[in-house]
Scaffold this active site. Structure first.
Site, short mmCIF file in Angstrom:
data_model
loop_
_atom_site.label_atom_id
_atom_site.label_comp_id
_atom_site.label_asym_id
_atom_site.label_seq_id
_atom_site.Cartn_x
_atom_site.Cartn_y
_atom_site.Cartn_z
N LEU A 1 0.97 -0.67 -0.02
CA LEU A 1 -0.21 0.08 -0.48
C LEU A 1 0.61 1.06 0.07
CD1 LEU A 1 -2.56 -0.59 2.71
CD2 LEU A 1 -2.81 -0.27 -0.13
N ASP A 2 0.54 1.80 -0.66
CA ASP A 2 1.88 3.79 -0.30
C ASP A 2 1.35 4.03 0.76
OD1 ASP A 2 1.37 3.63 -3.88
OD2 ASP A 2 -0.86 4.95 -3.47
N ARG A 3 2.42 4.70 1.24
CA ARG A 3 2.67 4.75 2.62
C ARG A 3 2.10 5.68 2.57
NH1 ARG A 3 7.52 8.14 4.68
NH2 ARG A 3 8.65 8.65 2.72
#
Length: 299
Positions: free
Chosen positions: A138-140
């Site tokens: 997942l993106d940051r």
């Protein structure tokens, strides 16, 4: 098995699935990473449940498919504590976590704050001889559910069979503006340019086909609360497709329009359903829509 992380929070148990017949004590010593005396103390302290019922006898006969829950509060181990990561399910092969926004899935460059490092530290402190293997990311700044493998063999099964194993994966997002359609599907090709910005094309541009289904849950004149179901899992897929619709994800500094009501990327992976790569059991996890998202739609 369906796990709602809201219920999980109240119980604070680690969850395991039995793969082969064995006595309960042997199973706990194999999977929980505790000394015999500590495991027996947890049993006597009524901290073990089998299929939802408290069990205290150490020779209880476990059968394949049974679910064992071990209380974190009733075993004297270095408990798992992290303000960024919450464990929602754990067995000997994998761990499912809910991550907060602001933490990377794995290390990148010099950044030390990442979920893999948090889990590796937990495995070390709980004397588990394993490390966290990244299966998907997942993106940051995206929050929500993720799965990590505990060994390379499980990681390989998950990675190579991901689209067969994962049978439902959904996100919820706050989008900028009032959505016109109630539901629909976006389908196009996504490709990165030299600056690593993903852009879309209605015709095959040498990129990857991306298909996203959306369903509006709520809306105001300023914002829309939308559920997304991914048919393909491409990099930044939801963020690009939301921008394509003219309603980018709020707080998106890369593809957004500056609309940032919650001072975060308003994207959350709320549902993850997959077949266990080893036992074949269906596992289903869901988290509540983040409270700040909901509060924007209190009419």
């Amino acid at each position: 098995m369906r796990v709602n992380t809201e219920n999980q929070r109240q119980g604070d148990y680690a969850h395991y699935v039995v793969a082969q017949p064995m006595p309960l004590l042997e199973f706990l010593l194999t999977n929980v990473g505790q000394s015999r005396s500590k495991v027996k103390a947890t049993l006597q302290g009524r901290g073990i449940k089998v299929n939802g019922k408290t069990v205290t006898q150490f020779d209880f006969a476990l059968q394949p498919g049974m679910k064992v829950a071990v209380s974190r509060t009733k075993r004297n181990q270095q408990g798992f504590k992290s303000r960024y990561v919450k464990i929602v399910y754990e067995d000997r092969w994998l761990v499912v976590v809910e991550k907060r926004e602001g933490i990377l899935s794995m290390a990148a460059g010099h950044s030390s704050l990442n979920v893999k490092a948090v889990l590796d530290d937990y495995f070390k402190k709980s004397r588990q001889k394993c490390t966290a293997h990244v299966v998907h990311r997942l993106d940051r700044d995206t929050s929500g559910l993720m799965v990590y493998a505990k060994d390379m063999e499980t990681e390989q099964i998950l990675e190579h069979n991901w689209h067969d194993i994962v049978y439902d994966r959904r996100y919820v997002a706050v989008l900028s503006g009032e959505m016109e359609a109630d539901e629909g599907t976006i389908e196009n090709w996504l490709k990165d340019n030299k600056a690593y910005i993903t852009y879309s094309s209605p015709v095959d541009n040498g990129g990857k086909l991306a298909i996203t289904h959306f369903h509006v849950l709520d809306r105001t004149t300023e914002h829309s609360l939308v559920e997304f179901r991914l048919e393909t899992g491409r990099k930044n897929q939801i963020r690009v497709h939301a921008a394509d619709m003219g309603h980018p994800v709020c707080g998106d500094t890369k593809y957004g329009n500056g609309d940032d009501p919650l001072h975060r990327l308003c994207l959350h992976a709320w549902l993850l359903c997959f077949t266990h790569p080893v036992t074949g059991e269906p596992l289903e996890f869901e988290t509540p829509v983040p409270t700040p998202f909901r509060l924007l739609f209190k009419h």
